[in-house]
Design a protein around this motif. Structure first.
Motif, short mmCIF file in Angstrom:
data_model
loop_
_atom_site.label_atom_id
_atom_site.label_comp_id
_atom_site.label_asym_id
_atom_site.label_seq_id
_atom_site.Cartn_x
_atom_site.Cartn_y
_atom_site.Cartn_z
N GLN A 1 -5.46 3.60 -10.95
CA GLN A 1 -5.01 2.83 -9.72
C GLN A 1 -4.21 1.68 -10.10
O GLN A 1 -3.48 1.42 -9.40
CB GLN A 1 -6.43 2.32 -9.06
CG GLN A 1 -7.19 3.52 -8.24
CD GLN A 1 -6.38 3.88 -7.01
OE1 GLN A 1 -5.62 3.33 -6.57
NE2 GLN A 1 -6.89 5.03 -6.50
N SER A 2 -4.44 1.06 -11.39
CA SER A 2 -4.08 -0.14 -11.72
C SER A 2 -2.64 0.24 -12.35
O SER A 2 -1.55 -0.43 -11.85
CB SER A 2 -5.00 -0.77 -12.84
OG SER A 2 -3.89 -1.21 -13.88
N ILE A 3 -2.42 1.55 -12.64
CA ILE A 3 -1.05 2.01 -13.21
C ILE A 3 -0.12 2.22 -11.90
O ILE A 3 0.95 1.89 -11.91
CB ILE A 3 -1.09 3.00 -14.18
CG1 ILE A 3 -1.79 3.08 -15.47
CG2 ILE A 3 0.26 3.63 -14.34
CD1 ILE A 3 -2.04 4.19 -16.28
N ARG B 1 -0.62 2.26 -21.21
CA ARG B 1 -0.41 3.76 -21.48
C ARG B 1 -0.26 4.40 -19.99
O ARG B 1 -0.59 3.73 -18.95
CB ARG B 1 -1.22 4.63 -22.27
CG ARG B 1 -2.74 3.99 -21.84
CD ARG B 1 -3.92 4.74 -22.39
NE ARG B 1 -5.08 4.75 -21.45
CZ ARG B 1 -5.97 5.79 -21.83
NH1 ARG B 1 -6.42 6.45 -22.78
NH2 ARG B 1 -7.06 5.87 -20.80
N MET B 2 0.40 5.57 -19.99
CA MET B 2 0.28 6.03 -18.87
C MET B 2 0.61 7.76 -18.85
O MET B 2 0.65 8.27 -20.12
CB MET B 2 1.58 5.61 -17.83
CG MET B 2 2.84 5.57 -18.08
SD MET B 2 3.73 4.24 -17.15
CE MET B 2 4.56 5.26 -15.93
N ARG C 1 3.68 10.66 -7.07
CA ARG C 1 4.69 10.93 -7.65
C ARG C 1 3.94 11.07 -9.41
O ARG C 1 4.44 11.82 -9.99
CB ARG C 1 5.76 9.73 -8.04
CG ARG C 1 6.85 9.71 -6.68
CD ARG C 1 7.19 11.14 -7.05
NE ARG C 1 8.00 11.34 -5.67
CZ ARG C 1 9.60 11.40 -5.90
NH1 ARG C 1 10.17 10.93 -6.73
NH2 ARG C 1 10.09 11.60 -4.61
N MET C 2 2.88 10.27 -9.88
CA MET C 2 2.44 10.19 -10.86
C MET C 2 1.81 11.53 -11.07
O MET C 2 1.62 12.36 -12.05
CB MET C 2 1.32 9.15 -11.07
CG MET C 2 2.00 7.85 -11.38
SD MET C 2 0.89 6.25 -11.10
CE MET C 2 -0.51 6.74 -12.21
N SER D 1 1.03 -1.12 -0.11
CA SER D 1 0.01 -0.03 0.04
C SER D 1 0.89 1.31 0.03
O SER D 1 0.54 2.22 -0.75
CB SER D 1 -0.88 0.12 1.25
OG SER D 1 -1.33 -1.19 1.46
N MET D 2 1.91 1.24 0.61
CA MET D 2 2.87 2.30 0.81
C MET D 2 3.23 2.70 -0.64
O MET D 2 3.40 4.05 -0.91
CB MET D 2 3.88 2.23 1.84
CG MET D 2 4.80 3.29 2.11
SD MET D 2 6.07 2.93 3.43
CE MET D 2 7.54 2.24 2.47
N VAL D 3 3.83 1.69 -1.40
CA VAL D 3 4.60 2.06 -2.56
C VAL D 3 3.45 2.30 -3.62
O VAL D 3 3.82 3.18 -4.35
CB VAL D 3 5.50 0.86 -2.94
CG1 VAL D 3 6.74 0.67 -2.07
CG2 VAL D 3 4.88 -0.46 -3.26
N THR D 4 2.31 1.90 -3.52
CA THR D 4 1.44 2.34 -4.24
C THR D 4 0.70 3.62 -4.11
O THR D 4 0.69 4.54 -5.10
CB THR D 4 0.03 1.38 -4.07
OG1 THR D 4 0.44 0.03 -4.27
CG2 THR D 4 -0.96 1.50 -5.46
#
Ligand code: ARG
Length: 590
Positions: free
Chosen positions: A432-434, A589-590, A416-417, A407-410
């Motif tokens: 969320q999935s990205i 894509r992102m 960051r995104m 959860s922390m890294v997500t």
């Protein structure tokens, strides 16, 4: 399959030349140049050949070059220093090699023709105890090795080897008895199974374990009861077995969930308990054959050797007061793996601090002839540390649960995104999935990026940047190529034949692309995923420079443009392959 790897091709040419000069063809290996200013590849075999033949290395190098067939594929061959042969390819050959790689669904990577049965023992979490970072590293490195070895064609079986048989089980049984003494399982005459509906959940277990453990540490009598309960469990007391199997089920379900989020799966979910039945028979047999002996009441296998610099104590199979140990189970596991599972090679991905344990177990296995034709390797790794240089912990100083770490890294990936305006106008589920994929890439690249034996500091702020040597940067680069190819397609542009490079950076890109098979072979041979990390990072950087200089979408010459598109496509395939071997997923894509 004939190799279409660049190194394979060049080495074959040189081994023919060595042979025709009457030299040992095994010395002819060509490698990627460590002096790119002098050549793209090099062959250093003339020096070893000269030593063997007692001749002048320079003269040997000259003779080898003279004997080379197909010399036209080189634009330059030179001899440097004592007899190193430096090689530079013609641009035409380089481009034709790119075409060949692009036409191969394995991108020139060979598949072994004699697959071995390889068992990878990794993960190794302990049931009902929280996962610690050592288990996380083992999981990430082990999973990468399982992907790599499978890719090269080995028959891989992964086994999680759960710690499900230790003292924590007795502690939990005692803790539950304290809370709910009315439950029937504590009754010595209990005979039924554990009911399906039970109040003990994974959250209960996670809450109970630290309390139980602290209580036992602080009170010798509590510890003694936990030990007794563990021994009774292992001897088969039905009520305890019923509780135990329930604890294991609950934990395994939670672990499957966590590992699923990490994208890691195991073929076997065996635990230490699985080998319990084998232990008495194995020890009896070893005693009969004189391999094991009784020393101060304990049953041991002496494993020291006169050449040892440090003392290697005997492997203890059974304690004087009865009871088996970690090493007993590991020896029985080897018996099973070399026997029923017919393993040619077993890899143990375990913290380097367990080095002595594996040294003892492997020696014992050899002494008792359990692993005559089976390789046993401890794939040791260092610690993932926090900013304080000590094993990574929560802010409060506790053990970080895998769930919480993910959860922390997500969460962090989402931040960051947002900062980088990535996936801004996508709908929430896609964003969320990205973020999940970026978070996992952050974690895995951090963990695999250094040589596994070194300790490293998990600096989230640094590892989650979208530039530099990070997982997110690599995903971003791959996604960018996808978007270039998509745009081209929308404009009706197709990749075409790959032409000779027109600018230096294009040549550099081709050279880097040609290294892939060699890099995979080396990472496998050394069990060193960081080689792949180095490779993809360099490749991504070279691609970025290529894209800066070669304006693909606005290029006027259609032949050049379609060649660049084909090169970009090849680069994307390499990036995606290597990232998938590292256990990362590239978003669309992102
Ligand atoms: N459960 C062990 C631990 O937490 C790791 C198991 C490693 N594998 C093995 N075959 N010993 O230390």
């Amino acid at each position: 399959m004939t190799s279409i790897s660049m190194i394979g091709k060049l080495t074959t040419m040189f081994s023919r030349a060595f042979e025709s000069c009457g030299l040992d063809p095994r010395l002819s290996r060509v490698i990627i140049s460590d002096r790119p200013d002098l050549g793209q590849f090099q062959c250093n075999g003339a020096l070893a050949a000269a030593r063997a033949e007692k001749k002048n290395p320079k003269a040997i190098a000259e003779a080898v070059i003279e004997a080379l067939q197909d010399r036209h594929i080189f634009s330059d061959i030179s001899i440097a220093g004592a007899g190193f042969i430096n090689l530079t390819l013609t641009d035409a050959f380089l481009a034709s090699h790119m075409e060949e790689m692009a036409g191969d669904d394995r991108l020139g990577c060979a598949k072994t023709s004699q697959p071995r049965n390889v068992i990878i023992d990794f993960g190794g979490p302990n049931v009902a105890k929280p996962m610690h970072v050592g288990h996380l590293r083992s999981t990430i490195i082990g999973d990468c090795l399982q992907r790599l070895l499978r890719f090269t064609g080995e028959n891989v079986t992964s086994d999680i080897h759960l710690g499900d048989w230790g003292l924590q089980m007795g502690m939990l049984i005692c803790e539950l008895r304290r809370r709910q003494p009315e439950l029937p399982y504590f009754d010595a005459s209990y005979a039924g199974p554990y009911p399906d509906k039970t109040p003990v959940t994974i959250d209960d277990l996670e809450e109970m374990y630290p309390l139980a453990s602290a209580r036992c540490k602080g009170d010798e009598r509590e510890m003694e009861s936990a030990r007794t309960a563990t021994a009774e469990l292992q001897q088969g007391r039905p009520g305890y077995r019923a509780l135990w199997s329930h604890f294991v089920n609950v934990s395994v379900n939670a672990l499957k969930d966590d590992f699923g989020k990490l994208g890691v799966s195991f073929d076997l979910w065996r635990g230490e308990s699985y080998y319990n039945e084998r232990l008495p028979g194995m020890i009896e047999q070893l005693k009969e054959r004189g391999n094991a002996r009784v020393s101060e009441g304990a049953v041991v296998i002496p494993v020291s050797s006169p050449s040892d610099k440090k003392e290697v104590p005997p492997l203890i199979l059974e304690k004087s007061e009865g009871g088996y140990l970690y090493g007993t189970t590991d020896l029985a596991t080897i018996e099973e793996r070399t026997g029923e599972l017919n393993a040619d090679l077993v890899l143990y991905v375990v913290d380097k601090r367990q080095h002595l344990h594996f040294e003892q177990v492997f020696r014992a296995a050899r002494i008792v002839s359990l692993a005559r034709n089976t390789g046993l390797e401890h794939i040791a790794f260092g610690t993932m540390n926090g900013p304080d240089g000590k094993p990574f912990k929560t802010r409060a100083g506790g053990v970080m649960k895998l769930k919480d770490l993910i959860s922390m890294v997500t969460e962090n990936a989402l931040v960051r995104m947002r900062e980088n305006r990535i996936a801004e106008d996508f709908d929430e589920p896609e964003r969320q999935s990205i973020a999940r994929q970026v978070g996992i890439a952050t974690l895995k690249f951090a963990d695999l990026g250094n040589h596994r034996t070194s300790d490293y500091v998990f600096d989230l702020a640094n590892f989650s940047r979208f530039e530099g040597r990070t997982g997110p940067y690599l995903l971003y680069t791959a996604v960018r190529i996808k978007s270039i190819l998509r745009k081209a397609k929308d404009e009706g542009l197709d990749p075409g034949p790959i032409l000779a490079p027109t600018v230096p950076v294009e040549r550099e890109l081709m050279l880097n692309l040609s290294w892939l098979p060699e890099k995979i072979t080396n990472a496998c041979a050394e069990r060193a995923p960081n080689y792949l990390c180095d490779f993809v990072y360099t490749l991504a950087q070279v691609f970025s420079r290529f894209y800066q200089q070669c304006h693909i979408l606005s290029e006027k010459d259609p032949a050049v443009q379609s060649s660049w598109l084909a090169l970009s496509q090849l680069c994307l395939r390499e990036l995606e392959l290597v990232l998938s071997l590292l256990g990362m997923n590239v978003p669309e894509r992102m």
